[in-house]
Motif scaffolding. Structure first.
Motif, PDB file in Angstrom:
ATOM      1  N   UNK A 105       0.827  -1.198   0.000  1.00  0.00           N
ATOM      2  CA  UNK A 105       0.000   0.000   0.000  1.00  0.00           C
ATOM      3  C   UNK A 105       0.866   1.255   0.000  1.00  0.00           C
ATOM      4  N   UNK A 106       0.388   2.287  -0.694  1.00  0.00           N
ATOM      5  CA  UNK A 106       1.070   3.583  -0.745  1.00  0.00           C
ATOM      6  C   UNK A 106       2.476   3.516  -1.329  1.00  0.00           C
ATOM      7  N   UNK A 107       2.634   2.648  -2.309  1.00  0.00           N
ATOM      8  CA  UNK A 107       3.884   2.590  -3.050  1.00  0.00           C
ATOM      9  C   UNK A 107       3.535   2.714  -4.536  1.00  0.00           C
ATOM     10  N   UNK A 108       4.495   2.512  -5.404  1.00  0.00           N
ATOM     11  CA  UNK A 108       4.252   2.685  -6.835  1.00  0.00           C
ATOM     12  C   UNK A 108       3.580   1.443  -7.415  1.00  0.00           C
ATOM     13  N   UNK A 109       2.420   1.669  -8.017  1.00  0.00           N
ATOM     14  CA  UNK A 109       1.706   0.615  -8.724  1.00  0.00           C
ATOM     15  C   UNK A 109       1.519   1.028 -10.178  1.00  0.00           C
ATOM     16  N   UNK A 110       1.849   0.124 -11.086  1.00  0.00           N
ATOM     17  CA  UNK A 110       1.691   0.381 -12.514  1.00  0.00           C
ATOM     18  C   UNK A 110       0.715  -0.635 -13.080  1.00  0.00           C
ATOM     19  N   UNK A 111      -0.375  -0.138 -13.631  1.00  0.00           N
ATOM     20  CA  UNK A 111      -1.372  -1.000 -14.247  1.00  0.00           C
ATOM     21  C   UNK A 111      -1.218  -0.998 -15.758  1.00  0.00           C
ATOM     22  N   UNK A 112      -1.100  -2.182 -16.345  1.00  0.00           N
ATOM     23  CA  UNK A 112      -0.912  -2.317 -17.793  1.00  0.00           C
ATOM     24  C   UNK A 112      -2.098  -3.048 -18.391  1.00  0.00           C
ATOM     25  N   UNK A 113      -2.816  -2.379 -19.282  1.00  0.00           N
ATOM     26  CA  UNK A 113      -3.923  -2.981 -20.013  1.00  0.00           C
ATOM     27  C   UNK A 113      -3.508  -3.013 -21.477  1.00  0.00           C
ATOM     28  N   UNK A 114      -3.079  -4.175 -21.938  1.00  0.00           N
ATOM     29  CA  UNK A 114      -2.516  -4.308 -23.281  1.00  0.00           C
ATOM     30  C   UNK A 114      -3.029  -5.585 -23.940  1.00  0.00           C
ATOM     31  N   UNK A 115      -2.897  -5.636 -25.254  1.00  0.00           N
ATOM     32  CA  UNK A 115      -3.425  -6.765 -26.013  1.00  0.00           C
ATOM     33  C   UNK A 115      -2.513  -7.983 -25.926  1.00  0.00           C
ATOM     34  N   UNK A 116      -3.156  -9.158 -25.786  1.00  0.00           N
ATOM     35  CA  UNK A 116      -2.402 -10.406 -25.775  1.00  0.00           C
ATOM     36  C   UNK A 116      -2.264 -10.937 -27.194  1.00  0.00           C
ATOM     37  N   UNK A 117      -1.798 -12.175 -27.328  1.00  0.00           N
ATOM     38  CA  UNK A 117      -1.573 -12.764 -28.648  1.00  0.00           C
ATOM     39  C   UNK A 117      -2.859 -12.884 -29.458  1.00  0.00           C
ATOM     40  N   UNK A 118      -4.010 -12.905 -28.775  1.00  0.00           N
ATOM     41  CA  UNK A 118      -5.304 -12.992 -29.461  1.00  0.00           C
ATOM     42  C   UNK A 118      -5.929 -11.616 -29.665  1.00  0.00           C
ATOM     43  N   UNK A 119      -5.111 -10.567 -29.412  1.00  0.00           N
ATOM     44  CA  UNK A 119      -5.544  -9.173 -29.575  1.00  0.00           C
ATOM     45  C   UNK A 119      -6.669  -8.792 -28.605  1.00  0.00           C
ATOM     46  N   UNK A 120      -6.718  -9.464 -27.471  1.00  0.00           N
ATOM     47  CA  UNK A 120      -7.678  -9.145 -26.416  1.00  0.00           C
ATOM     48  C   UNK A 120      -6.951  -8.372 -25.311  1.00  0.00           C
ATOM     49  N   UNK A 121      -7.588  -7.321 -24.813  1.00  0.00           N
ATOM     50  CA  UNK A 121      -6.976  -6.553 -23.736  1.00  0.00           C
ATOM     51  C   UNK A 121      -6.918  -7.362 -22.444  1.00  0.00           C
ATOM     52  N   UNK A 122      -5.743  -7.433 -21.869  1.00  0.00           N
ATOM     53  CA  UNK A 122      -5.534  -8.131 -20.605  1.00  0.00           C
ATOM     54  C   UNK A 122      -4.844  -7.185 -19.628  1.00  0.00           C
ATOM     55  N   UNK A 123      -5.254  -7.255 -18.367  1.00  0.00           N
ATOM     56  CA  UNK A 123      -4.701  -6.345 -17.369  1.00  0.00           C
ATOM     57  C   UNK A 123      -3.755  -7.069 -16.410  1.00  0.00           C
ATOM     58  N   UNK A 124      -2.704  -6.376 -16.032  1.00  0.00           N
ATOM     59  CA  UNK A 124      -1.858  -6.845 -14.933  1.00  0.00           C
ATOM     60  C   UNK A 124      -1.294  -5.638 -14.200  1.00  0.00           C
TER      61      UNK A 124
END
Length: 304
Positions: free
Chosen positions: A23-42
């Motif tokens: 908590x209260x540190x740096x978090x980076x959220x990535x919503x990008x396309x996978x091999x099937x061109x579907x958006x996936x979040x991590x």
């Protein structure tokens, strides 16, 4: 209408003075396309600002190399109230005030690998340049209080700089949120230290990527983003305000991680509907003089 962006990366920044995760540190959220061109979040949790910048440079580099256009958002102010650069006595030499401010902070504030820096001393020095006293920055812990930087808020009523930027005043006046002033460096909800520590890294990333632009400084803020205005642009960096979305953390998820997840999906959803273009506009209802300040120095938040 085709989406303007292929990937959405949202950054919850931290001004922590030592390496920290959770908590209260740096978090980076990535919503990008996978091999099937579907958006996936991590979500990725990173312990220092230098490591976060290295991660972003690598991640965005990989995405743009495969042809993606990336929206990169930071949850701190990328600008200061109009008049700040002039009050500091910065030499513009043909640059816009926001550029002069970014270069000034990048030259002054240097993060060390252990996440330490001299931000309170730097703020005190800027206060001296502006007012010779504890104005406009405030919020120093007791050990960092000096004659030009106090722990309590100064009076902005007749000061040379306003307490809030136009966008913050707009949010507060319309009951869309209660954003803190960029001058406040500490205490609950403060964002001033995040901006002081974050802008130098935004500057470094902007310099590293030839195809990157910062919105709204490098666009016409009164006009929507279009494919035409994004010609030769593969990264748009901007300020975000996670409170635009309602956040409910999932089991075991920190609030920070939930916020970057929700705001990434928020912008992606607008883009899918063809509505993100208009969200990147200060709206023509603002006065031309306000748009001039927004583009030159203050910045804005897409979706407001």
């Amino acid at each position: 209408m085709a989406a303007l962006f292929d990937a959405y990366i949202m950054v919850d920044w931290s001004a922590a003075s030592k390496p920290v995760t959770g908590a209260n540190s740096i978090w980076i959220g990535i919503l990008a396309k996978d091999a099937r061109l579907k958006l996936q979040f991590r979500a990725v949790n990173i312990e220092t600002r230098l490591k976060a910048r290295e991660f972003l440079e690598d991640m965005v580099g990989k995405l743009t190399k495969r042809g993606d256009r990336v929206l990169l958002g930071f949850d701190f102010s990328l600008g200061y109230p109009a008049g700040t650069a002039e009050a500091l006595g910065l030499k513009l030499d043909g640059k816009a005030p926001w550029q002069a401010m970014h270069e000034h902070l990048a030259a002054k504030l240097k993060d060390k690998p252990d996440n330490s820096n001299a931000r309170y001393a730097i703020a005190a020095g800027m206060n001296y340049a502006v007012s010779k006293g504890p104005f406009p920055f405030w919020g120093a812990p007791a050990r960092d209080v000096v004659s030009t930087l106090g722990s309590t808020k100064p009076d902005y009523t007749d000061g040379p700089l306003p307490e809030y930027r136009i966008v913050e005043a707009h949010l507060r006046d319309n009951k869309l949120g209660q954003p803190k002033s960029v001058w406040q460096l500490a205490y609950t909800g403060s964002v001033g230290s995040q901006s002081l520590t974050g802008i130098p890294h935004v500057h470094a990333l902007r310099e590293a990527w030839p195809g990157a632009r910062i919105w709204p400084f490098e666009f016409d803020p009164a006009e929507p983003l279009t494919e035409e205005t994004l010609t030769d642009v593969n990264v748009v960096m901007t300020e975000i305000y996670p409170s635009l979305t309602k956040v409910k953390p999932e089991s075991g998820e920190t609030l920070d991680a939930a916020q970057v997840r929700e705001i990434a999906h928020y912008y992606a959803s607008l883009d899918e509907k063809g509505a993100l273009s208009a969200a990147f506009s200060t709206a023509k209802s603002l006065e031309p003089a306000e748009n001039t300040k927004i583009k030159a120095e203050e910045g804005w938040i897409p979706g407001v």
